[in-house]
Design a protein around this motif. Structure first.
Motif, PDB file in Angstrom:
ATOM      1  N   PRO A 139       0.809  -1.225   0.000  1.00  0.00           N
ATOM      2  CA  PRO A 139       0.000   0.000   0.000  1.00  0.00           C
ATOM      3  C   PRO A 139       0.844   1.278   0.000  1.00  0.00           C
ATOM      4  CG  PRO A 139      -0.838  -1.551   1.619  1.00  0.00           C
ATOM      5  CD  PRO A 139       0.468  -2.089   1.135  1.00  0.00           C
ATOM      6  N   ALA A 140       1.972   1.243   0.696  1.00  0.00           N
ATOM      7  CA  ALA A 140       2.840   2.420   0.726  1.00  0.00           C
ATOM      8  C   ALA A 140       3.396   2.716  -0.666  1.00  0.00           C
ATOM      9  CB  ALA A 140       3.982   2.207   1.716  1.00  0.00           C
ATOM     10  N   VAL A 141       3.795   1.672  -1.382  1.00  0.00           N
ATOM     11  CA  VAL A 141       4.380   1.851  -2.716  1.00  0.00           C
ATOM     12  C   VAL A 141       3.371   2.462  -3.672  1.00  0.00           C
ATOM     13  CG1 VAL A 141       5.251   0.633  -4.750  1.00  0.00           C
ATOM     14  CG2 VAL A 141       6.122   0.045  -2.487  1.00  0.00           C
ATOM     15  N   TRP A 142       2.154   1.896  -3.746  1.00  0.00           N
ATOM     16  CA  TRP A 142       1.204   2.443  -4.721  1.00  0.00           C
ATOM     17  C   TRP A 142       0.643   3.800  -4.301  1.00  0.00           C
ATOM     18  CZ3 TRP A 142      -1.228  -2.494  -2.996  1.00  0.00           C
ATOM     19  CH2 TRP A 142      -2.259  -2.313  -2.070  1.00  0.00           C
ATOM     20  N   THR A 143       0.624   4.087  -3.000  1.00  0.00           N
ATOM     21  CA  THR A 143       0.173   5.415  -2.567  1.00  0.00           C
ATOM     22  C   THR A 143       1.182   6.484  -2.958  1.00  0.00           C
ATOM     23  OG1 THR A 143      -1.061   4.474  -0.698  1.00  0.00           O
ATOM     24  CG2 THR A 143      -0.542   6.810  -0.595  1.00  0.00           C
ATOM     25  N   PHE A 144       2.467   6.226  -2.716  1.00  0.00           N
ATOM     26  CA  PHE A 144       3.497   7.188  -3.102  1.00  0.00           C
ATOM     27  C   PHE A 144       3.567   7.320  -4.623  1.00  0.00           C
ATOM     28  CE2 PHE A 144       5.151   6.898   1.223  1.00  0.00           C
ATOM     29  CZ  PHE A 144       5.591   8.197   1.424  1.00  0.00           C
ATOM     30  N   TYR A 145       3.387   6.223  -5.326  1.00  0.00           N
ATOM     31  CA  TYR A 145       3.410   6.275  -6.798  1.00  0.00           C
ATOM     32  C   TYR A 145       2.289   7.179  -7.311  1.00  0.00           C
ATOM     33  CZ  TYR A 145       3.184   4.736 -11.657  1.00  0.00           C
ATOM     34  OH  TYR A 145       3.153   4.707 -13.030  1.00  0.00           O
ATOM     35  N   ALA A 146       1.103   7.034  -6.737  1.00  0.00           N
ATOM     36  CA  ALA A 146      -0.029   7.870  -7.152  1.00  0.00           C
ATOM     37  C   ALA A 146       0.209   9.333  -6.802  1.00  0.00           C
ATOM     38  CB  ALA A 146      -1.309   7.372  -6.491  1.00  0.00           C
ATOM     39  N   MET A 147       0.779   9.594  -5.629  1.00  0.00           N
ATOM     40  CA  MET A 147       0.958  10.976  -5.184  1.00  0.00           C
ATOM     41  C   MET A 147       2.059  11.699  -5.950  1.00  0.00           C
ATOM     42  SD  MET A 147       0.469  10.559  -1.066  1.00  0.00           S
ATOM     43  CE  MET A 147       0.543  12.335  -0.773  1.00  0.00           C
ATOM     44  N   ARG A 148       2.993  10.955  -6.534  1.00  0.00           N
ATOM     45  CA  ARG A 148       4.061  11.594  -7.304  1.00  0.00           C
ATOM     46  C   ARG A 148       3.528  12.255  -8.572  1.00  0.00           C
ATOM     47  NH1 ARG A 148       9.391  11.036  -6.797  1.00  0.00           N
ATOM     48  NH2 ARG A 148       9.667  10.998  -9.063  1.00  0.00           N
ATOM     49  N   SER A 149       2.329  11.877  -9.004  1.00  0.00           N
ATOM     50  CA  SER A 149       1.727  12.487 -10.181  1.00  0.00           C
ATOM     51  C   SER A 149       1.087  13.831  -9.861  1.00  0.00           C
ATOM     52  CB  SER A 149       0.665  11.543 -10.776  1.00  0.00           C
ATOM     53  OG  SER A 149       1.241  10.302 -11.118  1.00  0.00           O
ATOM     54  N   TYR A 150       1.067  14.184  -8.592  1.00  0.00           N
ATOM     55  CA  TYR A 150       0.441  15.439  -8.174  1.00  0.00           C
ATOM     56  C   TYR A 150       1.538  16.434  -7.792  1.00  0.00           C
ATOM     57  CZ  TYR A 150      -3.977  13.009  -8.452  1.00  0.00           C
ATOM     58  OH  TYR A 150      -5.064  12.330  -8.919  1.00  0.00           O
ATOM     59  N   ALA A 151       1.173  17.518  -7.151  1.00  0.00           N
ATOM     60  CA  ALA A 151       2.148  18.577  -6.881  1.00  0.00           C
ATOM     61  C   ALA A 151       1.998  19.066  -5.446  1.00  0.00           C
ATOM     62  CB  ALA A 151       1.953  19.732  -7.867  1.00  0.00           C
ATOM     63  N   SER A 152       2.300  18.191  -4.522  1.00  0.00           N
ATOM     64  CA  SER A 152       2.157  18.551  -3.115  1.00  0.00           C
ATOM     65  C   SER A 152       3.173  19.618  -2.709  1.00  0.00           C
ATOM     66  CB  SER A 152       2.345  17.309  -2.240  1.00  0.00           C
ATOM     67  OG  SER A 152       2.311  17.659  -0.875  1.00  0.00           O
ATOM     68  N   THR A 153       2.701  20.596  -1.970  1.00  0.00           N
ATOM     69  CA  THR A 153       3.609  21.570  -1.370  1.00  0.00           C
ATOM     70  C   THR A 153       3.781  21.298   0.126  1.00  0.00           C
ATOM     71  OG1 THR A 153       1.724  23.069  -1.031  1.00  0.00           O
ATOM     72  CG2 THR A 153       3.041  23.375  -3.028  1.00  0.00           C
ATOM     73  N   HIS A 154       3.163  20.204   0.571  1.00  0.00           N
ATOM     74  CA  HIS A 154       3.287  19.769   1.960  1.00  0.00           C
ATOM     75  C   HIS A 154       3.815  18.332   1.945  1.00  0.00           C
ATOM     76  CE1 HIS A 154       0.205  22.942   1.923  1.00  0.00           C
ATOM     77  NE2 HIS A 154       0.595  23.222   3.146  1.00  0.00           N
ATOM     78  N   TYR A 155       4.945  18.166   1.239  1.00  0.00           N
ATOM     79  CA  TYR A 155       5.429  16.824   0.947  1.00  0.00           C
ATOM     80  C   TYR A 155       5.829  16.043   2.200  1.00  0.00           C
ATOM     81  CZ  TYR A 155       9.392  20.054   0.587  1.00  0.00           C
ATOM     82  OH  TYR A 155      10.284  21.071   0.808  1.00  0.00           O
ATOM     83  N   ARG A 156       6.312  16.720   3.237  1.00  0.00           N
ATOM     84  CA  ARG A 156       6.665  16.012   4.470  1.00  0.00           C
ATOM     85  C   ARG A 156       5.412  15.424   5.124  1.00  0.00           C
ATOM     86  NH1 ARG A 156      11.728  16.752   6.702  1.00  0.00           N
ATOM     87  NH2 ARG A 156      13.050  18.363   5.758  1.00  0.00           N
ATOM     88  N   LEU A 157       4.407  16.270   5.299  1.00  0.00           N
ATOM     89  CA  LEU A 157       3.162  15.821   5.910  1.00  0.00           C
ATOM     90  C   LEU A 157       2.479  14.776   5.033  1.00  0.00           C
ATOM     91  CD1 LEU A 157       1.141  16.072   8.211  1.00  0.00           C
ATOM     92  CD2 LEU A 157       0.094  18.002   7.004  1.00  0.00           C
TER      93      LEU A 157
END
Length: 211
Positions: A139-157
């Motif tokens: 679950p951690a792998v596919w969640t991070f993979y999905a989120m890399r397609s976005y543009a978080s400015t709160h990447y630590r949180l």
């Protein structure tokens, strides 16, 4: 010199089709749905704890599972919202896991108080934390993979919440699989490691989600 109209027309033709980003609610539903299927399949392979029917007559166990599910759903939603620079203008909703974790801490305190005399500890300890962590990896792998397609400015949180969401899947699996009734063991080896996972996610988010 190239005519400005010709230049604009050529540049317009060179622009690729940009796929619209999923709405955060749709993204969280997708992440939670995949994780739920993964959890069900994992339990089908490993099996439910032999006393699961009896445990679902235990109000503290039922409440624990319900709030743990709440943590899973709120962290999935929070991770999706944190993928957007403005948190999709739903900042309060992105912080919902804080309240859910506070409620979970309260529930576990009351469950520990009600476990009197204390249920004997199982013979194992750190094996539970390792099992949950291994279950949380997909679950951690596919969640991070999905989120890399976005543009978080709160990447630590975002990284911390993503790992907590994955860890909650592993915690749900082990709680429904392992026949352990010692509340202090569950607190110490199932749930306290969440703190370490959360802090690790702060670093991992900076490494994987910063753009």
């Amino acid at each position: 010199m190239e005519n400005i109209d010709d230049l604009v027309a050529r540049l317009a033709q060179d622009v690729g089709v940009v796929k619209p980003a999923l709405h955060p609610f749709a993204l969280s539903f997708k992440l939670a749905g995949i994780a739920a299927i993964y959890l069900v399949l994992s339990l089908a392979v490993s099996g439910l704890r032999p006393d699961w029917l009896e445990q679902f007559h235990n109000p503290w166990f039922v409440t624990e599972i319900a709030v743990l599910l709440g943590i899973f759903f709120t962290t999935s939603l929070s991770a999706a919202l944190l993928g957007f620079p403005d948190q999709f203008q739903k900042r309060k909703l992105s912080l919902a896991p804080i309240g859910m974790f506070a409620l979970f801490s309260l529930i576990m305190f009351f469950a520990w108080s009600a476990d009197s005399p204390p249920t004997p500890l199982p013979v194992h300890s750190v094996e539970c934390s390792l099992s949950i962590t291994l279950m949380a990896l997909p679950p951690a792998v596919w969640t991070f993979y999905a989120m890399r397609s976005y543009a978080s400015t709160h990447y630590r949180l975002a990284g911390s919440v993503a790992l907590l969401s994955a860890f909650s899947v592993g915690a749900l699996w082990l709680r429904l699989h392992e026949a352990t009734n010692s509340v202090i063991h569950v607190i110490e080896w199932h749930y306290l490691p969440m703190l370490a996972i959360g802090f690790f996610g702060l670093w991992l988010g900076k490494w994987l989600l910063k753009w």
